[in-house]
Design a protein around this motif. Structure first.
Motif, PDB file in Angstrom:
ATOM      1  N   ARG A 133       0.827  -1.205   0.000  1.00 36.11           N
ATOM      2  CA  ARG A 133       0.000   0.000   0.000  1.00 36.11           C
ATOM      3  C   ARG A 133       0.866   1.262   0.000  1.00 36.11           C
ATOM      4  O   ARG A 133       0.549   2.241  -0.685  1.00 36.11           O
ATOM      5  CB  ARG A 133      -0.923  -0.011   1.218  1.00 36.11           C
ATOM      6  CG  ARG A 133      -1.785   1.229   1.395  1.00 36.11           C
ATOM      7  CD  ARG A 133      -2.714   1.443   0.225  1.00 36.11           C
ATOM      8  NE  ARG A 133      -3.596   2.589   0.434  1.00 36.11           N
ATOM      9  CZ  ARG A 133      -4.114   3.311  -0.550  1.00 36.11           C
ATOM     10  NH1 ARG A 133      -3.860   2.996  -1.815  1.00 36.11           N
ATOM     11  NH2 ARG A 133      -4.901   4.330  -0.290  1.00 36.11           N
ATOM     12  N   GLN A 140       0.909   7.267  -6.280  1.00 33.06           N
ATOM     13  CA  GLN A 140      -0.294   8.088  -6.419  1.00 33.06           C
ATOM     14  C   GLN A 140       0.014   9.573  -6.304  1.00 33.06           C
ATOM     15  O   GLN A 140      -0.621  10.405  -6.949  1.00 33.06           O
ATOM     16  CB  GLN A 140      -1.320   7.677  -5.359  1.00 33.06           C
ATOM     17  CG  GLN A 140      -2.721   8.210  -5.594  1.00 33.06           C
ATOM     18  CD  GLN A 140      -3.739   7.560  -4.683  1.00 33.06           C
ATOM     19  OE1 GLN A 140      -3.410   6.940  -3.681  1.00 33.06           O
ATOM     20  NE2 GLN A 140      -5.012   7.702  -5.021  1.00 33.06           N
ATOM     21  N   LEU A 169      -4.162   9.789   2.560  1.00 32.98           N
ATOM     22  CA  LEU A 169      -4.856   8.875   1.660  1.00 32.98           C
ATOM     23  C   LEU A 169      -4.697   7.409   2.052  1.00 32.98           C
ATOM     24  O   LEU A 169      -5.373   6.540   1.493  1.00 32.98           O
ATOM     25  CB  LEU A 169      -4.330   9.051   0.230  1.00 32.98           C
ATOM     26  CG  LEU A 169      -4.680  10.350  -0.492  1.00 32.98           C
ATOM     27  CD1 LEU A 169      -3.853  10.461  -1.762  1.00 32.98           C
ATOM     28  CD2 LEU A 169      -6.162  10.388  -0.807  1.00 32.98           C
ATOM     29  N   SER A 172      -7.684   5.288   2.591  1.00 33.69           N
ATOM     30  CA  SER A 172      -8.754   5.525   1.600  1.00 33.69           C
ATOM     31  C   SER A 172      -9.953   6.237   2.227  1.00 33.69           C
ATOM     32  O   SER A 172     -11.078   5.727   2.208  1.00 33.69           O
ATOM     33  CB  SER A 172      -9.200   4.204   0.963  1.00 33.69           C
ATOM     34  OG  SER A 172      -8.119   3.562   0.331  1.00 33.69           O
ATOM     35  N   LYS A 174     -13.027   9.020   3.035  1.00 34.22           N
ATOM     36  CA  LYS A 174     -14.099   9.591   2.221  1.00 34.22           C
ATOM     37  C   LYS A 174     -14.055  11.117   2.236  1.00 34.22           C
ATOM     38  O   LYS A 174     -14.546  11.763   1.312  1.00 34.22           O
ATOM     39  CB  LYS A 174     -15.453   9.093   2.732  1.00 34.22           C
ATOM     40  CG  LYS A 174     -15.609   7.584   2.560  1.00 34.22           C
ATOM     41  CD  LYS A 174     -16.869   7.069   3.210  1.00 34.22           C
ATOM     42  CE  LYS A 174     -16.961   5.544   3.031  1.00 34.22           C
ATOM     43  NZ  LYS A 174     -18.101   4.967   3.768  1.00 34.22           N
ATOM     44  N   ILE A 200      -6.343  13.286  -7.641  1.00 32.24           N
ATOM     45  CA  ILE A 200      -6.692  12.273  -6.644  1.00 32.24           C
ATOM     46  C   ILE A 200      -8.209  12.188  -6.477  1.00 32.24           C
ATOM     47  O   ILE A 200      -8.771  11.097  -6.346  1.00 32.24           O
ATOM     48  CB  ILE A 200      -5.998  12.592  -5.301  1.00 32.24           C
ATOM     49  CG1 ILE A 200      -4.496  12.331  -5.417  1.00 32.24           C
ATOM     50  CG2 ILE A 200      -6.605  11.778  -4.162  1.00 32.24           C
ATOM     51  CD1 ILE A 200      -3.691  12.852  -4.253  1.00 32.24           C
ATOM     52  N   GLN A 201      -8.872  13.336  -6.486  1.00 33.67           N
ATOM     53  CA  GLN A 201     -10.332  13.337  -6.342  1.00 33.67           C
ATOM     54  C   GLN A 201     -10.996  12.622  -7.518  1.00 33.67           C
ATOM     55  O   GLN A 201     -11.954  11.851  -7.332  1.00 33.67           O
ATOM     56  CB  GLN A 201     -10.849  14.768  -6.232  1.00 33.67           C
ATOM     57  CG  GLN A 201     -12.336  14.859  -5.900  1.00 33.67           C
ATOM     58  CD  GLN A 201     -12.768  16.280  -5.635  1.00 33.67           C
ATOM     59  OE1 GLN A 201     -12.715  17.132  -6.521  1.00 33.67           O
ATOM     60  NE2 GLN A 201     -13.195  16.556  -4.416  1.00 33.67           N
ATOM     61  N   GLU A 203      -9.690  10.261  -9.300  1.00 32.07           N
ATOM     62  CA  GLU A 203      -9.360   8.834  -9.262  1.00 32.07           C
ATOM     63  C   GLU A 203     -10.064   8.091  -8.138  1.00 32.07           C
ATOM     64  O   GLU A 203     -10.411   6.917  -8.280  1.00 32.07           O
ATOM     65  CB  GLU A 203      -7.845   8.654  -9.111  1.00 32.07           C
ATOM     66  CG  GLU A 203      -7.045   9.125 -10.321  1.00 32.07           C
ATOM     67  CD  GLU A 203      -5.560   9.088 -10.077  1.00 32.07           C
ATOM     68  OE1 GLU A 203      -5.141   8.869  -8.914  1.00 32.07           O
ATOM     69  OE2 GLU A 203      -4.788   9.275 -11.046  1.00 32.07           O
ATOM     70  N   THR A 204     -10.262   8.767  -6.999  1.00 29.33           N
ATOM     71  CA  THR A 204     -10.750   8.066  -5.805  1.00 29.33           C
ATOM     72  C   THR A 204     -12.162   8.457  -5.379  1.00 29.33           C
ATOM     73  O   THR A 204     -12.796   7.727  -4.618  1.00 29.33           O
ATOM     74  CB  THR A 204      -9.811   8.316  -4.614  1.00 29.33           C
ATOM     75  OG1 THR A 204      -9.870   9.721  -4.247  1.00 29.33           O
ATOM     76  CG2 THR A 204      -8.372   7.955  -4.962  1.00 29.33           C
ATOM     77  N   VAL A 206     -12.781  10.994  -3.433  1.00 28.78           N
ATOM     78  CA  VAL A 206     -12.703  11.585  -2.095  1.00 28.78           C
ATOM     79  C   VAL A 206     -13.283  12.999  -2.115  1.00 28.78           C
ATOM     80  O   VAL A 206     -13.254  13.692  -3.139  1.00 28.78           O
ATOM     81  CB  VAL A 206     -11.232  11.608  -1.609  1.00 28.78           C
ATOM     82  CG1 VAL A 206     -10.396  12.592  -2.420  1.00 28.78           C
ATOM     83  CG2 VAL A 206     -11.142  11.941  -0.119  1.00 28.78           C
TER      84      VAL A 206
END
Length: 289
Positions: A133, A140, A169, A172, A174, A200-201, A203-204, A206
């Protein structure tokens, strides 16, 4: 509590924060008054205001670091207003923070790999899974693999902030509370880090509560903007509307105070701001007592 698709990820309702005075028999200080905000999933709310406006206090209240006198804070429909220490540890999976100064927020004695692995180990992740990770996180945030074995002091300010973002991050989350995360960086590095937040937003998915004193910064990254002044929200709406056609005089002053690279345009802004201040002063003096 079940969560409907239309329910906001974060909802703050009529929030009040008072700080008790350290002086005997002195009144408490009201830092926030009846704050109402919502953040949708995969959305960013930019929280903007000058120093002392209460924007950082609101972020701290969401994180459980400021005393809540009244009102409620809901995350995914669950009331987290008075969450216990144990509940806050569990919430760390969904709720994280990136602070203003990346150097003081990172343990200078730990290598980056250990810094990133720490929250994973606390949550019980096996060492092999944690190492995997950590490598994913470095990739990332666009840091080289050899960053694992380097100390925070060996990085530039922008790179250290990338490490801080990677740590936020790790689980992971929210929602990430971003407390002036680019204000200590030069303009070029600011732009790169803001683009990283956006990437990042995408892709994830968040969400961000993005705290800043700079209206241009929140315009770049936010879907909605809330403007704070003396512990209250004086204007709130879609980012383009608030940052291009502000309605409240305070927001108008903030916009005109934002620096621009063109000297002529900067001079025009300064003149317009002085004219706005003059008119507002005349209007306030003309109001009968």
């Amino acid at each position: 509590m079940s969560v409907t698709p239309s329910e906001p990820l974060l909802s703050v309702q009529e929030l009040i924060v008072d700080y008790k005075s350290k002086r005997f028999m002195s009144k408490s200080f009201r830092a926030l008054t009846n704050i109402n905000i919502q953040i949708g999933r995969g959305q960013t709310l930019g929280l903007v205001g000058e120093s002392g406006s209460g924007k950082t206090t609101l972020g701290r209240a969401v994180l459980g670091l400021a005393p809540v006198t009244g009102g409620k804070i809901f995350l995914e429909g669950s009331d987290i207003t008075q969450a216990t220490r144990k509940q806050r540890r569990e919430l760390s999976r969904d709720l994280q923070v990136v602070f203003q100064d990346p150097y003081t927020s990172l343990n200078p004695a730990l290598e980056v790999g250990d810094i990133l692995a720490e929250p994973l180990s606390v949550q019980g992740l096996e060492p092999a899974a944690a190492r995997k990770r950590v490598k994913e996180l470095l990739d990332q945030v666009n840091l080289p693999a050899d960053a694992l074995h380097r100390l925070p002091r060996e990085f530039s300010g922008g790179q250290r902030q990338r490490v801080a973002i990677a740590r936020a991050l790790a689980l992971s989350p929210k929602l990430i509370v971003c407390d002036e995360p680019v204000s200590a960086l030069d303009l070029t590095t600011q732009a790169k880090v803001l683009d990283l937040f956006l990437q990042i937003q995408q892709e994830t998915g968040v969400s961000y509560l993005f705290v800043s004193h700079d209206l241009d910064v929140v315009r770049h990254i936010s879907h909605r903007v809330a403007v704070m002044y003396h512990g209250e929200i004086v204007e709130q709406g879609a980012a383009l509307q608030v940052t291009h056609e502000p309605q409240h005089p305070y927001t108008q002053r903030l916009l005109l105070a934002s620096p621009v690279p063109d000297p002529d345009r900067q001079a025009q802004r300064r003149q317009a701001r002085n004219e706005l201040l003059r008119r507002q002063h005349e209007e306030s003096n003309s109001v009968p007592a």
